[in-house]
Design a protein around this motif. Sequence first.
Motif, PDB file in Angstrom:
ATOM      1  N   UNK A  12      30.473  66.746  11.161  1.00 57.40           N
ATOM      2  CA  UNK A  12      29.986  67.493  12.328  1.00 57.40           C
ATOM      3  C   UNK A  12      28.580  67.007  12.677  1.00 57.40           C
ATOM      4  N   UNK A  13      28.504  65.847  13.289  1.00 60.82           N
ATOM      5  CA  UNK A  13      27.212  65.279  13.656  1.00 60.82           C
ATOM      6  C   UNK A  13      27.360  64.554  14.994  1.00 60.82           C
ATOM      7  N   UNK A  14      26.245  64.327  15.667  1.00 63.16           N
ATOM      8  CA  UNK A  14      26.324  63.585  16.931  1.00 63.16           C
ATOM      9  C   UNK A  14      26.937  62.188  16.744  1.00 63.16           C
ATOM     10  N   UNK A  15      26.649  61.541  15.628  1.00 62.06           N
ATOM     11  CA  UNK A  15      27.203  60.208  15.387  1.00 62.06           C
ATOM     12  C   UNK A  15      28.720  60.266  15.271  1.00 62.06           C
ATOM     13  N   UNK A  16      29.230  61.229  14.521  1.00 62.11           N
ATOM     14  CA  UNK A  16      30.673  61.342  14.322  1.00 62.11           C
ATOM     15  C   UNK A  16      31.381  61.730  15.616  1.00 62.11           C
ATOM     16  N   UNK A  56      29.372  54.742  16.108  1.00 56.48           N
ATOM     17  CA  UNK A  56      29.210  55.768  15.076  1.00 56.48           C
ATOM     18  C   UNK A  56      28.342  55.302  13.933  1.00 56.48           C
ATOM     19  N   UNK A  57      28.560  54.077  13.480  1.00 58.13           N
ATOM     20  CA  UNK A  57      27.759  53.524  12.387  1.00 58.13           C
ATOM     21  C   UNK A  57      26.304  53.352  12.824  1.00 58.13           C
ATOM     22  N   UNK A  58      26.101  52.833  14.032  1.00 55.28           N
ATOM     23  CA  UNK A  58      24.736  52.618  14.533  1.00 55.28           C
ATOM     24  C   UNK A  58      24.003  53.952  14.669  1.00 55.28           C
ATOM     25  N   UNK A  64      21.318  60.040  13.147  1.00 56.66           N
ATOM     26  CA  UNK A  64      22.101  61.095  13.775  1.00 56.66           C
ATOM     27  C   UNK A  64      23.373  61.431  12.997  1.00 56.66           C
ATOM     28  N   UNK A  65      23.510  60.921  11.783  1.00 55.58           N
ATOM     29  CA  UNK A  65      24.646  61.250  10.933  1.00 55.58           C
ATOM     30  C   UNK A  65      24.464  62.616  10.290  1.00 55.58           C
ATOM     31  N   UNK A  68      21.382  62.654   8.277  1.00 51.29           N
ATOM     32  CA  UNK A  68      20.244  61.960   8.885  1.00 51.29           C
ATOM     33  C   UNK A  68      19.107  62.908   9.236  1.00 51.29           C
ATOM     34  N   UNK A  69      17.905  62.365   9.344  1.00 47.46           N
ATOM     35  CA  UNK A  69      16.739  63.200   9.634  1.00 47.46           C
ATOM     36  C   UNK A  69      16.719  63.780  11.055  1.00 47.46           C
ATOM     37  N   UNK A  70      17.452  63.170  11.982  1.00 48.35           N
ATOM     38  CA  UNK A  70      17.462  63.662  13.363  1.00 48.35           C
ATOM     39  C   UNK A  70      18.582  64.658  13.630  1.00 48.35           C
TER      40      UNK A  70
END
Length: 76
Positions: A12-16, A56-58, A64-65, A68-70
Amino acid sequence: MTNPIADPGHGHSPAAWTAVVIMLLGLAVGTTAFFLDVPVVVWVGVAITVIGAIAGVVLAKAGYGAKGPKYQPKAH
């Protein structure tokens, strides 16, 4: 007494979410083109799907994972 299993985050992250949305778009384009027998667009769908995985990896490496700190988890 046993320790509860830590919640892994389940992606549940912006990257995913970004990766999944882009990859679903690529699969929809590719599947529709396959049905309509347009091979060039099928390969465009494959490319979009790969771009989604790379995005997603980037984004995860950019912070943003799930860990991740963001990333700021929301209350359920």
